[in-house]
Write an enzyme that holds these catalytic residues in place. Structure first.
Site, short mmCIF file in Angstrom:
data_model
loop_
_atom_site.label_atom_id
_atom_site.label_comp_id
_atom_site.label_asym_id
_atom_site.label_seq_id
_atom_site.Cartn_x
_atom_site.Cartn_y
_atom_site.Cartn_z
N ASP A 273 63.17 48.92 -26.75
CA ASP A 273 62.26 49.68 -25.89
C ASP A 273 62.91 50.09 -24.58
OD1 ASP A 273 62.36 47.35 -24.42
OD2 ASP A 273 60.32 46.73 -24.89
N CYS B 182 93.91 74.66 -18.33
CA CYS B 182 93.26 75.01 -17.06
C CYS B 182 92.35 73.88 -16.60
CB CYS B 182 92.44 76.29 -17.21
SG CYS B 182 93.40 77.75 -17.68
N ASP C 284 64.77 45.65 -32.84
CA ASP C 284 63.86 44.65 -32.29
C ASP C 284 62.55 44.80 -33.06
OD1 ASP C 284 62.86 42.71 -30.45
OD2 ASP C 284 61.77 44.32 -29.45
N CYS D 131 93.08 82.47 18.23
CA CYS D 131 92.80 81.30 19.06
C CYS D 131 92.49 80.08 18.18
CB CYS D 131 91.61 81.57 19.99
SG CYS D 131 91.88 82.92 21.15
N ASP E 131 64.91 45.03 -23.63
CA ASP E 131 66.12 44.93 -24.45
C ASP E 131 67.35 45.49 -23.75
OD1 ASP E 131 64.67 43.90 -26.70
OD2 ASP E 131 63.91 45.92 -27.04
#
Length: 1003
Positions: free
Chosen positions: A879, A147, A658, A65, A883
């Site tokens: 940091d 694959c 920095d 069905c 930055d």
């Protein structure tokens, strides 16, 4: 007991107890019938052109069905996809709303003989419609890069899939998809339709939980469990697997929590059922163990059957009694031939079935892999031997058979695959160790309505919720991220951050899940759980890195795409060359085996060429090394965001630092305060602190702290970060009222106090404001700057009144790290917004020769681009917050001192500790990793370049060297294992220490 899989929709059962508004957002659990969302309006990539509805279908009784309904729907012009769930009496239809209307779908079902009802569509926000999910799927059966390419291509072409990445080394695939277009089951089905094994590992979907259920033994127990779930409010749908005892439940997190769900089931069963949350990583590990166990069983079975074959061929002819039995004629063949044929047939078609299945799916998907070569070689050997027997029975001319070649070849290949499974499992040890950091249970502090503790309760750690108060005993692991609300102790965070020194924890201190409480008992309030927890983010980041492909992998992918066809062509060339050479008398007949001919002689060389070639070694060369390297980095507090970052880092020429917080400790303190107009020093500091109190700049906080300590020196010693909450009221009483405050980036601050204009900042601010700087003041500021201090000028009403000297000490390891970088052939550069004298003084102290000073925050990215103009690879160390633009502009962004903030988007490397040594570690690890990858490729290429000619018999005429096919198979099996073991050597990596950094030389 037969499996009992139940997918019960909860809408009908609870419809009488919920309003229509409550039912609007009810969704269905993903199931094998593809109904992962109910009543959902689906949108395409552009939000238009595709629609999805669900239809209630009445009258279906069996699979025939549902197939009938499905066929009827698919036959409607404009329907893209239709799936029917028999148990739920629903059809899920995706269609073009321009070509198809709701009535067309309903009529098609009714014409097929069933009743149809279009389910109402809820109001779904646009944000929810466009939300994509990330799913992680286990993909079994992949053997090489071909694959991987095949699976990636299939997944990428699925409608609704935005991105798909597949990793060979982990057998995992990450898929980003639109749940309104495609479900997780659709993706699994696509993987399985391609001939691979597919299963969902985990998803970013937050309203689903998988539970292991103990205490379910009979069908009555199942019905009891289902009955409780039906009555639990908030449960949308569930599925219970009787075999695995796993319950998969979809729930509304706004109505019921996962812990309430578990407690409701356990309480409703009066303790009969015990539930525990299934950790997806643990489930994945069990799959790995299952795969290696399966491969071991296949190898042992093949070996036990191959030993008698080898015995019959080699040993029995030397034992007269046994040999006479083998020569006994039984029908058309000898007893020995019957035994060999029977044993080899089992090895070839039962144990070796996996090679035929894998080869078939590869060819079906238009690709080729190692399984194709193994299937070709063993099939040729097997069927030649069968044909030789039949030909001998028919003509009386008995040619030699090579049954043992087929069985021994399969045995050695299976041995290689088993060893490869074990070795590949070792590459993921880092994630396993991270997963094991989290404790299995936690002590929940139970409180009454007034917040008073009334007891303790042990719960599953995966059921912890934000806001819970947990008790952590001395020596126990911290169960989740949170804040200490009671107690004090020291916590060992080395397993997460790499910092070996225990960290003091007091009230309001943050703690990380998975770390170890050393001394005192703690009560913590949970802040982050699940995917938001630090440990989960680290695991996710490492997993993502292991899934990513380094650009060098493209070379292996290209070779894999042409490898097998090339090898097959070479094998055919070998066959024809040896056969034709023998036919024209180019070599003597004495070279032929007993009772052999030119074709058999040439066939053995050809089979050896097919089976000795190994594409797997090439495919595993990069991903296994990247997996191990990312795991090793995580263990050392260096989080790497992918293979591409690893590849770029090993080519770094410039490292831009920095200054503040990177080369320096980031703990600025005022060392000097000088007043030039006779003003009282305390009053001067009061005015300056009032002006700076509204600023978030680290130097401003240092000035306010210095002034506070000057006035209240008896309360506490100065600490970086400003006043604590408890002192804010005390401090604010002596600060003056400020108006028209203005922060000027790169200059200072400007405000008005008692009607006077106050300026606090650098020379540029004074010059732009037209305030003259006396020579005596200038000389004092120059003296400060030459001492690596920052001079901050203060003016009241256009008159310069004083100067503050602020120092930020260098990190103790800074100069050694800079010297180490020079030794590695990397040029360090310092970029700062500070003035030239201070910048040069700091650079001189640390040993950096190239300095860029007075650079505005937005100008750091321009400095990086200037170094990139000649094609150099530039790294930026900052940091990770202020930055971010510079980190993003650099080829390699390195965020240092991230601590718990590891999800920094702009960074390619995240360093958990605030230690410059880890910059050395990051570069050194990337170099060693890619040196290992290059060795892997050299070995894999050299193996094939040397082994294929030898197998083809190039050395046979001169040296008499001939590789039997089973020896060639053993070489092939061990080649891929050797590459994985080579990558595993990276596990021995030790990060350079301060005592050895200066011994590092350019590789």
């Amino acid at each position: 007991m037969a499996p009992s899989m139940r997918d019960l929709q909860m809408i009908q059962a609870s419809a009488g107890r919920r309003s229509s508004d409550e039912m609007e957002d009810v969704r269905l659990l993903d199931s094998c019938e593809n109904d992962d969302n109910s009543h959902v309006i689906a949108v395409g990539d552009d939000g238009e052109g595709v629609r999805r509805v669900q239809v209630r279908v009445t009258g279906m009784t069996c699979a025939a069905c549902s197939n009938s309904v499905e066929s009827a729907l698919k036959s409607v012009h404009g329907v893209f996809r239709a799936s029917v769930a028999l148990l739920q009496n629903k059809a899920d239809v995706v269609f073009d709303p321009i070509l198809v209307k709701d009535d067309d779908i309903k009529n098609a079902i009714e014409d097929a003989g069933f009743e149809a009802e279009i389910l109402n569509e809820p109001v779904i926000s646009k944000a929810k419609q466009n939300k994509s999910l990330m799913g992680q799927f286990r993909i079994g059966g992949m053997t090489c890069a071909a694959c991987v390419n095949s699976v990636e291509g299939i997944l990428t072409n699925l409608p609704g899939v935005k991105r798909a990445v597949v990793a060979l080394a982990t057998s995992l695939g990450e898929v980003e998809y639109d749940p309104t277009i495609i479900s997780k089951d659709d993706i699994v089905n696509a993987i399985e339709d391609a001939g691979f094994e597919g299963s969902l590992v985990q998803s970013s979907q937050q309203d689903k939980i998988i539970l292991g259920v103990d205490g379910v033994f009979t069908e009555m127990d199942v019905q009891l469990l289902e009955g409780m779930l039906v009555t639990l409010k908030g449960v949308r749908q569930f599925r219970f697997n009787m075999i695995s005892k796993e319950l998969e439940a979809l729930f509304d997190p706004e109505v019921v929590s996962s812990r309430s769900l578990v407690e409701g089931i356990e309480g409703g069963s009066n303790g009969k059922f015990k539930l525990h949350v299934m950790n997806p990583f643990t489930r994945m590990t069990s799959k790995d163990v299952e795969e290696s166990s399966s491969m071991f069983r296949l190898f042992v079975s093949s070996l036990l059957l191959s030993i008698p074959i080898f015995f019959i061929r080699v040993v029995c002819p030397r034992i007269p009694i046994l040999y006479s039995l083998l020569l006994w004629r039984c029908g058309p063949f000898l007893m020995g031939d019957w035994l060999k044929w029977l044993l080899v047939s089992v090895v070839q078609f039962v144990i070796g079935k996996r090679f035929y299945v894998a080869a078939g799916r590869a060819l079906r998907n238009g690709s080729t892999n190692m399984d194709v070569l193994v299937a070709l070689g063993t099939t040729a050997s097997y069927f030649y031997s069968v044909c030789a027997l039949l030909y001998g029975a028919a003509t009386g001319f008995w040619s030699p058979t090579y049954f043992e070649t087929s069985s021994m070849l399969i045995t050695f290949v299976l041995l290689g695959k088993y060893l490869e499974c074990l070795a590949k499992g070792k590459t993921s040890d880092a994630i396993k160790k991270l997963v094991e950091l989290a404790p299995a249970t936690a002590l929940l502090v139970v409180k009454d309505e007034d917040g008073i503790c009334i007891g303790e309760k042990e719960i599953d750690a995966l059921l912890i919720q934000p806001g819970d108060t947990l008790k952590v005993l001395p020596g126990a692991k911290v169960p989740a991220d949170g804040l200490v609300v009671w107690g004090s102790s020291y916590v060992n965070e080395s397993m997460v951050t790499g910092e070996s020194v225990p960290v003091s924890k007091e009230v309001n201190s943050s703690v990380i899940g998975g770390t170890i409480n050393l001394h005192g008992a703690l009560h913590i309030q949970v802040t982050n759980v699940g995917a938001d927890a630090v440990l989960s983010q680290i695991i996710s980041l490492v997993e993502t890195a292991q899934m990513s492909k380094a650009p060098i992998q493209k070379f292996a992918d290209f070779i894999a795409s042409i490898f097998v066809p090339t090898v097959v062509a070479l094998a055919l060339l070998t066959l024809f060359a040896w056969y034709l050479a023998g036919a024209v008398g180019a070599y003597p007949e004495t070279w032929l085996p007993d009772n052999g001919n030119y074709f058999v002689f040439a066939l053995m060389f050809s089979i050896s060429v097919v089976v000795i070639a190994c594409p797997c070694a090439l495919g595993l060369a990069t991903p296994t090394a990247v997996m191990v390297a990312t795991g090793v980095g995580a263990n050392n507090g260096v989080l790497i965001k992918g293979g591409d970052a690893l590849e770029r880092a090993q080519k770094i020429k410039y490292v831009i630092f920095d200054k503040t917080g990177t080369l320096t400790q980031g703990k600025a303190s005022v060392t000097t305060a000088k007043v030039f107009n006779g003003m009282d020093r305390g009053e001067f500091l009061r005015w300056v602190a009032s002006a700076e109190a509204s600023s978030e700049h680290p130097l401003a906080k240092a000035i306010v702290e210095y002034a506070r300590h000057f006035h209240f020196f008896d309360e506490s010693s100065p600490t970086y970060g400003g006043q604590s909450n408890s002192k804010e009221s005390t401090t604010s009483r002596w600060l003056l009222d400020v108006s028209e405050f203005l922060a000027l980036p790169g200059r200072g601050v400007k405000c008005f106090i008692d009607g006077k204009q106050v300026l606090v900042g650098n020379r540029k601010l004074m010059t732009e404001s037209g305030i003259p700087i006396p020579t005596s003041v200038e000389n004092f500021v120059v003296e400060l700057e030459e001492g690596a201090k920052t001079g901050i000028l203060v003016s009241f009403n256009d008159s310069l009144v004083g100067v503050l000297g602020v120092a930020d000490p260098l990190k103790r390891e800074a100069s050694v790290v800079v010297e180490g970088l020079y030794k590695m052939g990397v040029k360090p550069v310092m970029v700062t917004g500070d003035n030239w004298r201070t910048a040069q003084a700091v650079a001189k102290e640390v040993g950096i020769q190239d300095v860029k000073a007075e650079v505005m925050p937005a100008g750091k990215a321009d400095v990086i681009r200037s170094f990139q103009k000649d094609g150099s690879t530039v790294a930026m160390v900052g940091d990770g917050i202020n930055d971010s633009p510079a980190l993003a502009a650099a080829d390699v962004g390195i965020a240092i001192g991230a601590g718990t903030d590891i999800a920094i988007e702009a960074a390619d490397y995240v360093l958990m500790r605030n230690n410059l040594e880890d910059v050395i570690t990051a570069i050194d690890l990337s170099r060693k990793t890619f040196a290992r990858i290059r060795w892997n490729y050299i070995f894999a290429m050299a193996y094939n370049v040397v082994a294929i000619p030898v197998a083809a018999g190039v050395l046979y005429p001169s040296l008499g060297i001939m590789l039997p096919p089973w020896v060639a198979g053993a070489c092939m099996a061990l080649s891929s294992v050797s590459v994985v073991c080579s990558s595993l050597l990276l596990r021995r990596y030790k990060r350079p220490r301060l005592t050895t950094i200066l011994e590092i030389t350019v590789e």
